[in-house]
Design a protein around this motif. Structure first.
Motif, PDB file in Angstrom:
ATOM      1  N   GLU A   1      13.700  -4.768  -0.260  1.00 15.24           N
ATOM      2  CA  GLU A   1      12.631  -4.076   0.462  1.00 15.24           C
ATOM      3  C   GLU A   1      13.112  -2.714   0.947  1.00 15.24           C
ATOM      4  N   PHE A   2      14.339  -2.676   1.437  1.00 11.84           N
ATOM      5  CA  PHE A   2      14.926  -1.398   1.854  1.00 11.84           C
ATOM      6  C   PHE A   2      15.017  -0.461   0.664  1.00 11.84           C
ATOM      7  N   ASP A   3      15.495  -0.971  -0.478  1.00 17.45           N
ATOM      8  CA  ASP A   3      15.633  -0.135  -1.675  1.00 17.45           C
ATOM      9  C   ASP A   3      14.290   0.435  -2.103  1.00 17.45           C
ATOM     10  N   ALA A   4      13.247  -0.384  -2.066  1.00 18.10           N
ATOM     11  CA  ALA A   4      11.929   0.061  -2.498  1.00 18.10           C
ATOM     12  C   ALA A   4      11.389   1.150  -1.574  1.00 18.10           C
ATOM     13  N   ALA A   5      11.594   0.990  -0.277  1.00 20.83           N
ATOM     14  CA  ALA A   5      11.114   1.986   0.675  1.00 20.83           C
ATOM     15  C   ALA A   5      11.882   3.295   0.534  1.00 20.83           C
ATOM     16  N   ARG A   6      13.188   3.185   0.394  1.00 22.93           N
ATOM     17  CA  ARG A   6      13.998   4.403   0.224  1.00 22.93           C
ATOM     18  C   ARG A   6      13.606   5.139  -1.057  1.00 22.93           C
TER      19      ARG A   6
ATOM     20  N   ILE B   1      10.721   5.384  -2.410  1.00 18.29           N
ATOM     21  CA  ILE B   1       9.493   6.151  -2.174  1.00 18.29           C
ATOM     22  C   ILE B   1       9.818   7.476  -1.497  1.00 18.29           C
ATOM     23  N   PHE B   2      10.718   7.457  -0.524  1.00 21.54           N
ATOM     24  CA  PHE B   2      11.113   8.700   0.153  1.00 21.54           C
ATOM     25  C   PHE B   2      11.821   9.641  -0.812  1.00 21.54           C
ATOM     26  N   GLU B   3      12.725   9.107  -1.622  1.00 23.53           N
ATOM     27  CA  GLU B   3      13.483   9.975  -2.522  1.00 23.53           C
ATOM     28  C   GLU B   3      12.592  10.544  -3.622  1.00 23.53           C
ATOM     29  N   GLU B   4      11.590   9.765  -4.021  1.00 16.44           N
ATOM     30  CA  GLU B   4      10.620  10.265  -5.001  1.00 16.44           C
ATOM     31  C   GLU B   4       9.835  11.438  -4.423  1.00 16.44           C
ATOM     32  N   GLN B   5       9.421  11.321  -3.165  1.00 15.94           N
ATOM     33  CA  GLN B   5       8.690  12.411  -2.520  1.00 15.94           C
ATOM     34  C   GLN B   5       9.589  13.620  -2.289  1.00 15.94           C
ATOM     35  N   ALA B   6      10.853  13.383  -1.956  1.00 18.45           N
ATOM     36  CA  ALA B   6      11.791  14.492  -1.764  1.00 18.45           C
ATOM     37  C   ALA B   6      12.005  15.247  -3.072  1.00 18.45           C
TER      38      ALA B   6
ATOM     39  N   LEU C   1      17.116  14.648   8.982  1.00 21.55           N
ATOM     40  CA  LEU C   1      16.062  13.639   9.106  1.00 21.55           C
ATOM     41  C   LEU C   1      16.681  12.245   9.079  1.00 21.55           C
ATOM     42  N   SER C   2      16.307  11.440  10.059  1.00 24.66           N
ATOM     43  CA  SER C   2      16.755  10.045  10.117  1.00 24.66           C
ATOM     44  C   SER C   2      15.522   9.152  10.033  1.00 24.66           C
ATOM     45  N   VAL C   3      15.538   8.216   9.080  1.00 17.49           N
ATOM     46  CA  VAL C   3      14.395   7.345   8.831  1.00 17.49           C
ATOM     47  C   VAL C   3      14.842   5.891   8.936  1.00 17.49           C
ATOM     48  N   MET C   4      14.034   5.091   9.621  1.00 19.75           N
ATOM     49  CA  MET C   4      14.354   3.673   9.798  1.00 19.75           C
ATOM     50  C   MET C   4      13.159   2.837   9.352  1.00 19.75           C
ATOM     51  N   PHE C   5      13.425   1.803   8.563  1.00 25.91           N
ATOM     52  CA  PHE C   5      12.371   0.932   8.051  1.00 25.91           C
ATOM     53  C   PHE C   5      12.301  -0.346   8.881  1.00 25.91           C
ATOM     54  N   PRO C   6      11.088  -0.747   9.311  1.00 24.46           N
ATOM     55  CA  PRO C   6      10.954  -1.927  10.165  1.00 24.46           C
ATOM     56  C   PRO C   6      10.767  -3.216   9.373  1.00 24.46           C
ATOM     57  N   MET C   7      11.165  -4.308   9.988  1.00 21.81           N
ATOM     58  CA  MET C   7      10.918  -5.658   9.490  1.00 21.81           C
ATOM     59  C   MET C   7      11.390  -5.842   8.042  1.00 21.81           C
ATOM     60  N   VAL C   8      12.596  -5.395   7.758  1.00 21.98           N
ATOM     61  CA  VAL C   8      13.196  -5.626   6.444  1.00 21.98           C
ATOM     62  C   VAL C   8      13.701  -7.069   6.407  1.00 21.98           C
TER      63      VAL C   8
ATOM     64  N   ARG D   1       0.863  -1.183   0.000  1.00 23.40           N
ATOM     65  CA  ARG D   1       0.000   0.000   0.000  1.00 23.40           C
ATOM     66  C   ARG D   1       0.900   1.233   0.000  1.00 23.40           C
ATOM     67  N   ASP D   2       1.555   1.463  -1.138  1.00 26.99           N
ATOM     68  CA  ASP D   2       2.586   2.504  -1.160  1.00 26.99           C
ATOM     69  C   ASP D   2       2.018   3.891  -0.898  1.00 26.99           C
ATOM     70  N   GLY D   3       0.699   4.058  -1.064  1.00 26.94           N
ATOM     71  CA  GLY D   3       0.106   5.347  -0.729  1.00 26.94           C
ATOM     72  C   GLY D   3       0.270   5.671   0.741  1.00 26.94           C
ATOM     73  N   LEU D   4       0.203   4.645   1.584  1.00 34.44           N
ATOM     74  CA  LEU D   4       0.387   4.825   3.024  1.00 34.44           C
ATOM     75  C   LEU D   4       1.779   5.351   3.320  1.00 34.44           C
ATOM     76  N   LEU D   5       2.786   4.735   2.692  1.00 36.33           N
ATOM     77  CA  LEU D   5       4.171   5.144   2.932  1.00 36.33           C
ATOM     78  C   LEU D   5       4.481   6.480   2.255  1.00 36.33           C
ATOM     79  N   LYS D   6       3.854   6.748   1.107  1.00 36.05           N
ATOM     80  CA  LYS D   6       4.078   8.032   0.435  1.00 36.05           C
ATOM     81  C   LYS D   6       3.611   9.192   1.304  1.00 36.05           C
ATOM     82  N   VAL D   7       2.428   9.025   1.895  1.00 37.08           N
ATOM     83  CA  VAL D   7       1.895  10.085   2.755  1.00 37.08           C
ATOM     84  C   VAL D   7       2.796  10.295   3.958  1.00 37.08           C
ATOM     85  N   GLN D   8       3.259   9.210   4.570  1.00 31.08           N
ATOM     86  CA  GLN D   8       4.137   9.355   5.725  1.00 31.08           C
ATOM     87  C   GLN D   8       5.475   9.971   5.333  1.00 31.08           C
ATOM     88  N   ALA D   9       6.008   9.562   4.181  1.00 28.56           N
ATOM     89  CA  ALA D   9       7.272  10.138   3.715  1.00 28.56           C
ATOM     90  C   ALA D   9       7.142  11.645   3.522  1.00 28.56           C
TER      91      ALA D   9
END
Length: 756
Positions: free
Chosen positions: A578-583, A585-590, A566-573, A546-554
């Motif tokens: 999975e880390f690359d995909a989450a990062r 999303i953050f860089e896309e929003q940035a 800003l320091s961001v930590m991803f849980p349960m990798v 549900r990348d919309g959830l993470l996009k909004v939080q990012a």
């Protein structure tokens, strides 16, 4: 026949019995005949609590010679279990229940089905009303409701000496006076002592039977209107206008307050002939029965919210609106409640409130989150404790071990005072270390950070002198919310947290919901039951799907940290992708914020939690991608041992000082030697002195722990020679002693290092 019709029929016939000139036993005998006939049941029995035991006072269907002969202790057999737990039982096959106990003098062997409800007077079980049937079947809900209504009527009649002659021998109005120790569930650790105060004054339901049903109905309508106005007014208070966790809780309350189903059930109870107060109480009994059958912690918490509202409604309709908070605490207080809302807890004077004891409660309950932030010890899961304590009783709370002592003896006092004094002296010594940097004896600086999840937690940064927040649990905002928190609300929280940190580092863990942290407002497939929810569809797995959830939080985090680090930590990798995909999303929003000309964070660093053992096998691939790794010892340990840490039967296997977990942690630490990646621990393990000692010996130099543990861990660090403990841990890992915990305790004791 409906529950209301059955109850009205019983009530009509009971009035006829009461009007007769028969003696008390004849009236009781007539009562069980009436109930059995009305419910088409082959057996009906009434047990009353007399001189500490449940005595069979009347029966139809069992051996009449057992009357005043059969006696059961509280907790003995099905009847004793009902009285002890103040809970309803409804069984198709009574003998299959683990608490079943056959009493041959009753002649009950031919009966299979069983249902029983407690006869309650002033929140105490004073008897049990039972029905039985030869045919194996569960009783219908309407039959159970009719039994509950009848039990309430019996309580009133017995208390007013209309059914029993020897009420002096019964349990009515007799307050316990002896010392008693009860064991519950530790919800927030700590030690406390004070006098018992009930959060809500007991509403005495003196009249159960309505004289005019329509009058009672109008009383309930007016009470609902007033309760809804109060909740709406609370939402307009300035403190709630700021947003945050309390707003989400109020939205949940409002949802229940306007629920037509709830008000309809109360009206149906009034239709059966009950007063407004008795009708609300009967519906509450039904809610409590369902709560005991719910396994889902979050759903159970929602039912607790409904119970809280029902208590408020009962106080309104009875004209007893004040709580202990509005009256003010006049001395050191241990607060007692069945359940407690977080907003209600915040109303209390923190100088006087020393501890909280709950009949219900869970580790995920809203009030526990707030109590932990307030530093108030809480013990829960103590069924029946409200009936065993009186206002003003002296109370000792040992929430470190989950014990509550009522009316303590001098021996209890002495033992507790000894622990309390030692604990207070230690805390005073730890407080003096607030501004002292934690260096080991050989000069190594250890980073000691704290865990947080609420705005209120951030004040502890200054109190403890922690180096920063090594784990900010962003999911707390989601868990206490009735709806999905919008971006603006998330951004305000994160900005407030960074402001409170005043330049100290805060590591935000992205939302860890789903699985064992289910939320009701996402689509239903999140709520599907996992056989093992801790290893189910949760945390980063959910957020990536549900990348919309993470996009909004990012976006919320990036905007909140504008112009700051800003320091961001991803849980349960589980794997590096999975880390690359989450990062990404953050860089896309940035990048999107940059194209819109918005101020971005000064710097962004990314890390992840290591709690899935599989990730340790790909550290060589992960390390070039991350700035830091934080080991989540809570989940990691249960995954390694295949041992659910919430299961008390597996507690002995959940040992952080097992050679298996220590060797795993040592291997992770060794894999990071020579890299620029910071390694830390952000689980409970780091906040326990003996376990922290082991971690330091394994090469861990960054700990993020509960705020209350910061002082004691800083004190521990100053006593340690790192070279010495490192060499000893290496020797033990190569050839583990039979009991690693005992060996480490002996090593610490020999060096005058206190590990309690």
């Amino acid at each position: 026949m409906s529950a209301a019709s059955a109850a009205r029929l019983i009530l009509k016939r009971l009035h006829e019995v009461m009007a007769s000139r028969a003696h008390a036993q004849a009236k009781l005998d007539a009562v069980v005949e009436i109930i059995a006939d009305s419910l088409s049941s082959e057996v009906c029995s009434i047990y009353l609590l007399r001189e500490g035991a449940l005595e069979l006072y009347a029966t139809r269907g069992l051996n009449p010679e057992a009357v005043h002969v059969t006696r059961l202790a509280l907790g003995e057999g099905l009847t004793g279990t009902i009285a002890k737990n103040i809970a309803t039982l409804n069984l198709a096959e009574a003998a299959a229940h683990p608490d079943f106990q056959y009493r041959p003098e009753t002649g009950e062997e031919k009966f299979h089905s069983f249902a029983g409800v407690p006869i309650v007077y002033r929140e105490k079980a004073v008897g049990v009303l039972c029905v039985q049937h030869a045919e194996p079947r569960r009783y219908e809900e309407v039959e159970i409701e009719a039994l509950q209504t009848t039990a309430m009527i019996l309580s009133e009649l017995i208390a007013h000496k209309e059914l029993v002659d020897d009420t002096e021998a019964l349990a009515f109005d007799k307050a316990p006076t002896e010392a008693e120790v009860m064991e519950g569930l530790t919800l927030v650790k700590g030690l406390a002592k004070g006098r018992a105060v009930f959060h809500q004054p007991r509403v005495e339901i003196d009249q159960v039977v309505a004289e005019d049903i329509e009058v009672e109905r109008q009383r309930v309508y007016r009470a609902f209107d007033k309760m809804r106005d109060q909740i709406d007014a609370m939402g307009r208070e300035p403190e709630f206008g700021k947003g945050g966790e309390h707003v989400e809780v109020l939205e949940t309350y409002k949802m229940f307050a306007y629920d037509e189903g709830w008000s309809r059930r109360i009206n149906e109870a009034i239709d059966s002939g009950l007063t407004a107060e008795a009708a609300i109480e009967r519906v509450q009994q039904r809610t409590r029965m369902r709560m005991r059958e719910i396994d889902d912690p979050l759903l159970a918490d929602r039912m607790h919210d409904l119970e809280d509202l029902a208590n408020r409604l009962l106080r309104i309709v009875s004209g007893q609106m004040s709580t202990a908070a509005t009256q003010g605490l006049r001395r050191d207080t241990i607060l007692f409640a069945r359940n407690l809302g977080p907003a209600e807890l915040l109303e209390y004077d923190r100088r006087r409130l020393k501890g909280v004891v709950l009949e219900e409660g869970s580790l995920t309950a809203h009030v526990v989150i707030v109590a932990r932030a307030m530093g108030v010890p809480v013990v829960g899961r103590l069924p029946g404790i409200l009936a065993r304590v009186s206002e003003g009783d002296e109370i000792l709370v040992d929430a470190d071990r989950g014990f509550v002592t009522l009316r303590p003896s001098q021996t209890h006092h002495d033992a507790f005072e000894s622990r309390f004094v030692r604990n207070r002296e230690k805390q005073a010594a730890y407080a003096k270390l607030r501004d002292v940097e934690p260096f080991t004896r050989d000069g190594t600086r250890i980073t000691v950070m704290m865990n947080a999840g609420l705005r209120d937690d951030m004040s502890m940064l200054q109190v403890t002198g922690a180096d920063g927040v090594g784990l900010f649990r962003t999911e707390f905002q989601f868990l206490v919310s009735a709806t999905l928190p919008q971006r603006e609300r998330q951004m305000r929280l994160y900005r407030d947290v960074l402001d409170a940190a005043d330049g100290k580092k805060v590591i935000f863990r992205t939302v860890d919901i789903g699985g064992d942290k289910a939320v009701p407002y996402l689509n239903s497939d999140i709520g599907e039951r996992d056989e093992n929810p801790a290893m189910g569809w949760r945390a980063l797995r959910l957020a990536l799907e549900r990348d919309g959830l993470l996009k909004v939080q990012a976006r919320a985090l990036l905007e909140a940290a504008a112009g700051r680090d800003l320091s961001v930590m991803f849980p349960m990798v589980s794997e590096p992708w999975e880390f690359d995909a989450a990062r990404a999303i953050f860089e896309e929003q940035a990048a999107m914020l940059k194209t819109r000309g918005k101020l971005a964070p000064e710097s962004i660093e990314y890390g992840c939690m290591l709690e899935v053992p599989a990730l340790a096998e790909t550290l060589d691939l992960l390390l070039p991608r991350v700035s830091f790794i934080s080991v989540g010892t809570n989940d990691l340990t249960q995954f390694l041992f295949a041992a659910d840490r919430a299961n008390p039967k597996l507690a002995a296997r959940y040992d952080w000082l097992s050679p298996a977990i220590l060797r795993f942690l040592a291997r992770v630490s060794g894999a990071l030697v020579g890299s620029n990646v910071r390694l830390g621990v952000c689980g409970e393990m780091g906040g326990r002195r003996l376990e922290a000692l082991a971690l330091l010996g394994l090469g861990y130099r960054r700990l993020s722990i509960t705020p209350t543990s910061v002082g004691q861990i800083k004190e521990l660090i100053r006593k340690i020679d790192l070279d010495e403990i490192t060499a000893q841990m290496q020797a033990w890992l190569f050839s583990p002693p039979p009991d690693m915990r005992a060996a480490l305790e002996q090593w610490a004791a020999a060096r005058d290092i206190d590990i309690d």
